[in-house]
Design a protein around this motif. Structure first.
Motif, PDB file in Angstrom:
ATOM      1  N   GLY A   1      -7.662  -1.029 -11.219  1.00  0.00           N
ATOM      2  CA  GLY A   1      -9.106  -1.655 -11.774  1.00  0.00           C
ATOM      3  C   GLY A   1      -9.785  -0.297 -12.401  1.00  0.00           C
ATOM      4  O   GLY A   1     -10.196  -0.322 -13.664  1.00  0.00           O
ATOM      5  N   PRO A   2      -9.776   0.934 -11.634  1.00  0.00           N
ATOM      6  CA  PRO A   2     -10.461   2.192 -12.310  1.00  0.00           C
ATOM      7  C   PRO A   2      -9.823   2.493 -13.821  1.00  0.00           C
ATOM      8  O   PRO A   2     -10.491   2.923 -14.495  1.00  0.00           O
ATOM      9  CB  PRO A   2     -10.240   3.190 -11.235  1.00  0.00           C
TER      10      PRO A   2
ATOM     11  N   ALA B   1       0.922  -1.082  -0.122  1.00  0.00           N
ATOM     12  CA  ALA B   1       0.077  -0.076   0.011  1.00  0.00           C
ATOM     13  C   ALA B   1       0.925   1.403   0.063  1.00  0.00           C
ATOM     14  O   ALA B   1       0.467   2.283  -0.645  1.00  0.00           O
ATOM     15  CB  ALA B   1      -0.776  -0.055   1.187  1.00  0.00           C
TER      16      ALA B   1
ATOM     17  N   SER C   1      -4.730   3.528  -2.985  1.00  0.00           N
ATOM     18  CA  SER C   1      -5.335   2.289  -3.198  1.00  0.00           C
ATOM     19  C   SER C   1      -4.668   1.228  -2.280  1.00  0.00           C
ATOM     20  O   SER C   1      -3.257   1.435  -1.913  1.00  0.00           O
ATOM     21  CB  SER C   1      -4.678   1.784  -4.551  1.00  0.00           C
ATOM     22  N   GLU C   2      -4.966   0.419  -2.154  1.00  0.00           N
ATOM     23  CA  GLU C   2      -4.531  -0.933  -1.278  1.00  0.00           C
ATOM     24  C   GLU C   2      -3.088  -1.588  -2.025  1.00  0.00           C
ATOM     25  O   GLU C   2      -2.263  -1.942  -1.264  1.00  0.00           O
ATOM     26  CB  GLU C   2      -5.501  -1.914  -0.644  1.00  0.00           C
ATOM     27  N   ASP C   3      -3.425  -2.047  -3.163  1.00  0.00           N
ATOM     28  CA  ASP C   3      -2.450  -2.916  -3.778  1.00  0.00           C
ATOM     29  C   ASP C   3      -2.674  -2.395  -5.296  1.00  0.00           C
ATOM     30  O   ASP C   3      -3.586  -1.526  -5.654  1.00  0.00           O
ATOM     31  CB  ASP C   3      -2.560  -4.452  -3.558  1.00  0.00           C
TER      32      ASP C   3
ATOM     33  N   TRP D   1      -3.862  -4.048  -7.851  1.00  0.00           N
ATOM     34  CA  TRP D   1      -5.028  -4.513  -8.697  1.00  0.00           C
ATOM     35  C   TRP D   1      -6.113  -3.446  -8.356  1.00  0.00           C
ATOM     36  O   TRP D   1      -6.891  -3.107  -9.420  1.00  0.00           O
ATOM     37  CB  TRP D   1      -5.588  -5.587  -8.293  1.00  0.00           C
ATOM     38  N   SER D   2      -6.056  -2.579  -7.090  1.00  0.00           N
ATOM     39  CA  SER D   2      -7.100  -1.864  -6.744  1.00  0.00           C
ATOM     40  C   SER D   2      -6.881  -0.513  -7.484  1.00  0.00           C
ATOM     41  O   SER D   2      -7.704   0.303  -7.642  1.00  0.00           O
ATOM     42  CB  SER D   2      -7.292  -1.629  -5.522  1.00  0.00           C
ATOM     43  N   TYR D   3      -5.659  -0.280  -7.796  1.00  0.00           N
ATOM     44  CA  TYR D   3      -5.080   0.856  -8.568  1.00  0.00           C
ATOM     45  C   TYR D   3      -5.305   0.980  -9.866  1.00  0.00           C
ATOM     46  O   TYR D   3      -5.843   1.905 -10.773  1.00  0.00           O
ATOM     47  CB  TYR D   3      -3.555   0.935  -8.246  1.00  0.00           C
TER      48      TYR D   3
END
Lengths: 325, 363, 363
Positions: free
Chosen positions: A81-82, A66, A73-75, A77-79
């Motif tokens: 994704g959007p 993080a 973002s946490e990691d 993939w969450s970065y």
């Protein structure tokens, strides 16, 4: 010539056993076909090199924690994704706008406009392909965004109950819809040029036959031109999609990005595209930040791969109409 | 022409043998009428205070839509379904054309209006070395753009064209399928990734941090090759098989058939494709920023040191403005205008090539 | 094939024609410097902060005018790219809005002599303005907590009590505040968030970072993008390098008990009274900006940008050139030129002396 019975070597299905025993091998043919194979293989090599470069460089990103991932973002993939959503969404909107336009313009130039006028128009549109993306960006920010903002306000006020138009309307007009319009204008010239070239190549005899049978002009186009041009149109769409997915600076300048997944068209918080995000953040990125950005480039590369795969599958279901097979 | 589909109620025409037809200039009058109607609607809205001021774009747009619908309905009543559909499609095509042309014209207008301020002799005879505010020019960027793009074309046109020939004339089996697919994928390489790739490639062989014009050429070639392949492939596919067969029947070897029959037939389309691909990459900014770098001085050597290019020039003039912003903005627009004019010249060359080299056909 | 080459050949012919026929009118041919003073020659490549871009062009111009055989290229790619390139040896010096980080100092500097590191020289001080675009609103006064509230999104109306209580008699509209912030990572955002975190910690709960931490308002690329967006969005507010604020109104900042107008001297004063960061080498002049420093004129919302050079270069000629350039940059003349051209705040004489000493130690 000495060997009139020689079969054209292009017949692909012929079994080797059916070849005449004394086949003449021409040096020129050898060299020529060899060099074409070499050129084709070079593309494989370049692409493989790009892929290897991307994979090696993006390796460390997938395990980033993080602290290393920019923003909240946490990691990784969450970065990303959007960004994936934004990339696909913006390209989709752009193509929805641009494809009918491109076909319309190309048809107008090839089959509707008077010849003199058509040539001039085709020429002007070719020129537009050369406008640097920076200029599209400038135009998008300084002219287009300002122009469309009142329309957005109106849409938001009156049609706000439709999810696409919901949310607080942007005061600057720098929304994903504006970005998609800029993208659409950017891809129009190249799509139009390809479509036009293909429409012009439609066999004259077929067209005249259709007209002679009493078809109206639209029926003639539907029966004689469009089936002939289908693979060309798909090509044009792919070229447009390639540019729309990968467009960097124009989107970076026009869009007002945020780290969200939202289909809303009119707000200030828009999902960013991968390419634009690289352009925005690369300058200040250090260490793992660089790896993360290159990894998003890899994801973009994969998206393109998948999109092309799907498109190819769709085209392959209808046999291509080609003079060479 | 068939009379069976014509609606019997609507036959104002004198020729009783043909289906009813709309009067000759009716579409034009209908179009003007629609605009007037929508103009009146908007005028009333503006007068009633619902809208602020008169909306000319809305008038033209919705007036045109109204025209499309009205013409279809009128034609459906008078001329029957088939002709109505024909008119609808005609008007839709023309509408698409007009709508699409609006942003394009707006763009060109913006560039030209901004560019003429500095489109003078100094602009073409100076670099930006030791220039702070006014004056200065883009000679260094012009030279850089021409050299870098020219070299990129030199790399990608032979490769692209030969690949297209392979795909159309020789390619069978997995290799051809693979290449076709990968060329599609290659069109999707984001320009900035191509720049990063070229940068990494040269760093590998020439030491870290090298910057040279030729790196920009490689990055542009990566972007250019798939476009050349795609457009050339489409055009080669459309060369009628009869021509090839006729050539084989005369005993001409395959490679000569390709060079002397297939390529000349397709030359117009191929040149358009090449010019298009050049146009597509000549305006790329991001990869050149990474590879060819930035300089304010002249550099003619493609293989040594940084080189300025027009898109980078335009971008940096906009992004790094000095206290007199208008000097910088004007230079940026002039650079953009010059870029468009370079492509215009290339287009003329392409037209000349296809005019002199392609076989004469009916069209 | 033959056709394909024509485009390339034509391009080369054009390039050749330009290359042979002309040299940029403003570039003197090398080697005609006849003065007795010691002059430098060679090419110096720098990469880094775009905030410094205009100042570097100014300095490059001054240096090149004094030394016609020398060329200074500065690539305004960004601070991160600048530091990375400098460490890898790709750039002879870097421009950076942040000093070298600890993990960067632990790496090997390829362009420096073995076992020596880069040092940070503060050369560019730029005040950051709180700029706004509200019709008829002049001399807005804000304290740090209100600014934090606005940019975090807790204060959403221009006539909010928090703003109104500080601006007696001002004509505050009953309109939404449209926040504009940077969409790209930037040193400006870093310094802005540092200031808020130091002065309004109870409102601004995000850690200082070069990425804007909250999802609010409009984002725009670069200083010029922010300036354009702000000036075309009504009722908007932003933070921006003072040199890029143009026609926008600039708010006064509450420092201590009184409201301070943005001045270059105020920014210089804060830097002059800030300590040098400890735990670094002697000649490394990274500054720990004292964001809470108060005096009558002090303006603590500012950005310090560094020139990063090697303590000892692997190449002695390069060291000479860097020394010459850096001396000019830190000199009174260089600082004055940048202040005029790029709107920066000149170094205080005390700090300028420290920088000059550090430059003299470069080998």
């Amino acid at each position: 010539m000495s060997a009139p019975t020689e079969a054209p070597p292009s017949a692909p299905d012929r079994a080797p056993a059916a070849e005449p025993a004394k086949r003449v091998v021409r040096i020129g043919d050898r060299i020529f076909s060899g060099s074409t194979v070499f050129a084709g293989s070079l593309i494989l090599v370049v692409l493989a090199a790009v892929a290897i470069f991307l994979i090696v460089q993006s390796g460390p990103a997938f395990t980033a924690n993080a602290d290393e991932v920019p923003g909240p973002s946490e990691d990784f993939w969450s970065y990303v994704g959007p960004l994936v959503f934004g990339t696909v969404w913006a390209a989709f909107l752009a193509l929805v706008l641009a494809t009918p336009m491109a076909i319309g313009i190309a048809l107008f130039i090839s089959h509707y406009a008077p010849r003199k006028l058509a040539q001039g128009l085709g020429y002007v549109i070719d020129l537009l392909a050369a406008v640097p993306s920076v200029v599209f960006g400038l135009w998008g920010v300084l002219t287009l965004a300002r122009f469309v903002q009142p329309f957005y306000q109106w849409l938001g006020d009156n049609l706000g109950w439709i999810p696409l138009f919901s949310g607080i309307v942007s005061g600057s007009g720098k929304t994903i819809l504006t970005g998609a319009i800029v993208l659409a204008v950017m891809v129009l010239p190249i799509m139009t040029a390809v479509c036009r070239e293909v429409f012009l190549q439609a066999p004259r005899l077929h067209e005249e036959a259709a007209l002679a049978l009493g078809a109206t002009r639209s029926e003639m186009i539907r029966m004689a031109v469009l089936p002939f041009a289908r693979s060309g149109i798909v090509s044009a769409i792919m070229l447009g999609l390639g540019r729309a997915l990968g467009e960097t600076l124009a989107i970076a300048m026009v869009l007002s990005p945020a780290l969200v997944i939202s289909p809303q068209l009119l707000t200030s918080q828009n999902p960013n595209t991968i390419a634009a995000n690289i352009a925005l953040q690369f300058a200040e990125a250090t260490g793992k930040g660089v790896n993360i950005l290159i990894a998003t480039g890899l994801i973009l590369f994969i998206i393109t791969f998948v999109v092309n795969f799907v498109a190819r599958a769709i085209v392959a279901r209808r046999a291509a109409f080609s003079g060479a097979n | 022409m068939s009379t069976t589909t014509a609606a019997p109620a609507a036959r104002p025409m004198t020729n009783s043998l043909a289906a009813g037809r709309l009067p000759r200039f009716s579409p034009i009058f209908l179009l003007i009428g629609s605009w007037i109607v929508m103009g009146a609607v908007y005028g009333m809205l503006a007068a009633a205070g619902t809208l602020e001021g008169f909306d000319i774009v809305g008038t033209v747009f919705f007036g045109t839509v109204l025209f499309d619908v009205a013409l279809f309905v009128w034609s459906l009543v008078v001329e029957g379904g088939r002709r109505a559909r024909d008119r609808l499609i005609t008007s839709l095509v023309c509408t698409a054309f007009v709508i699409a042309l609006l942003p394009l014209i707006s763009l060109i207008w913006t560039v030209v209006a901004g560019g003429v301020h500095r489109f003078d002799l100094t602009f073409f005879s100076s670099s930006m070395r030791n220039v702070l505010d006014e004056g200065g020019g883009a000679l260094h960027a012009t030279v850089g753009t021409l050299e870098i793009t020219g070299f990129a074309a030199l790399i990608s046109v032979p490769i692209g064209l030969l690949t297209a020939i392979y795909l159309v004339e020789y390619g069978r089996g997995w290799l051809a399928k693979g290449i076709t697919f990968l060329v599609d994928v290659m069109t999707g390489i984001p320009s900035i990734v191509a720049g990063l790739f070229a940068f990494a490639l040269f760093s590998l062989f020439a030491g870290p941090g090298i910057r040279a014009g030729v790196m920009g050429s490689v990055a542009l070639a990566v972007l250019m090759i798939p476009i050349v392949v795609r457009s050339a492939e489409e055009i080669l596919k459309l060369v009628p098989n009869e021509l090839r067969e006729a050539s084989y029947a005369l005993g001409v070897p395959k490679w000569l058939t390709v060079v002397k029959v297939v390529l000349p037939t397709a030359v117009a389309g191929i040149t358009t494709g090449i010019v298009l691909s050049i146009s597509r990459v000549i305006g790329e900014t991001a990869p050149l920023l990474l590879t060819a770098g930035f300089t304010a001085s002249m550099n003619y050597d493609l293989f040594d040191e940084r080189m300025m290019t027009l898109p980078v020039f335009v971008y940096t003039q906009y992004a790094n403005q000095g206290p007199e912003a208008s000097d910088f903005i004007n230079r940026a627009w002039a650079g953009a205008l010059e870029l468009i004019l370079i492509v215009a010249v290339l287009n003329i060359l392409a037209r000349l090539v296809s005019f002199f080299f392609s076989p004469k056909t009916g069209r | 094939m033959n056709i394909s080459r024509i485009g390339g050949v034509a391009a080369i012919a054009i390039v050749g024609a330009i290359a042979l026929s002309s040299c940029a009118a403003n570039e003197a041919p090398a080697g005609d410097s006849s003065s007795d003073a010691k002059t430098y020659s060679g090419t110096l490549n720098g990469i880094g902060s775009s905030a410094q871009g205009q100042a570097e062009i100014t300095w490059g111009t001054g240096f090149q005018t004094a030394n016609p055989d020398a060329t200074v290229n500065y690539d305004p790619q960004g601070s991160g790219a600048g530091r990375t390139s400098f460490i890898s040896g790709a750039a002879d010096f870097a421009g950076s809005d942040a000093a070298l980080k600890d993990e960067e100092l632990s790496q090997t500097f390829a362009g420096c002599a073995a076992d020596t590191k880069g040092i940070d020289l503060p050369v560019y001080i730029s005040p950051i303005a709180i700029a706004y675009n509200v019709d008829g609103l002049k001399d807005l006064k804000l304290d740090a907590a209100t600014i934090a509230g606005i940019f975090k999104g807790t204060i959403t109306k221009w006539n909010d009590d928090a703003i109104a209580s500080q601006n007696d008699g001002a004509d505050l509209p009953d309109a939404d505040i449209r926040v504009v912030h940077r969409s790209d990572d930037s040193g400006t955002t870093q310094n802005f968030t540092e200031y808020l975190a130091a002065n309004a910690a109870d409102v601004w709960d995000a850690a200082p970072s070069q990425t804007y931490p909250y999802t609010i308002g409009d984002a725009a690329k670069g200083t010029s993008g922010v300036a354009d967006t702000t000036s075309q969005t009504a009722n908007s507010i932003t933070y921006i390098d003072e040199s890029g604020a143009g026609d926008l109104s600039i708010a006064q900042l509450k420092v201590g008990d009184n409201y301070v107008k943005l001045t270059a001297e105020g920014a210089s004063e804060v830097v002059a009274n800030s300590p040098i960061a400890d735990g670094r080498e002697d000649n490394d002049l990274a500054i720990a900006i004292d964001r809470t420093y108060t005096s009558e004129k002090a303006y603590p919302l500012l950005l310090v940008s560094y020139m990063i050079v090697c303590q000892e270069y692997a190449d002695a000629d390069k060291a000479e050139l860097v020394k010459g350039y850096a001396s000019y940059v830190a000199s009174e003349e260089g600082q004055k030129a940048a202040a005029e051209q790029a709107g920066s705040a000149p170094l205080s004489s005390d700090l300028a002396k420290k920088v000059a000493d550090a430059i003299a130690s470069i080998k």
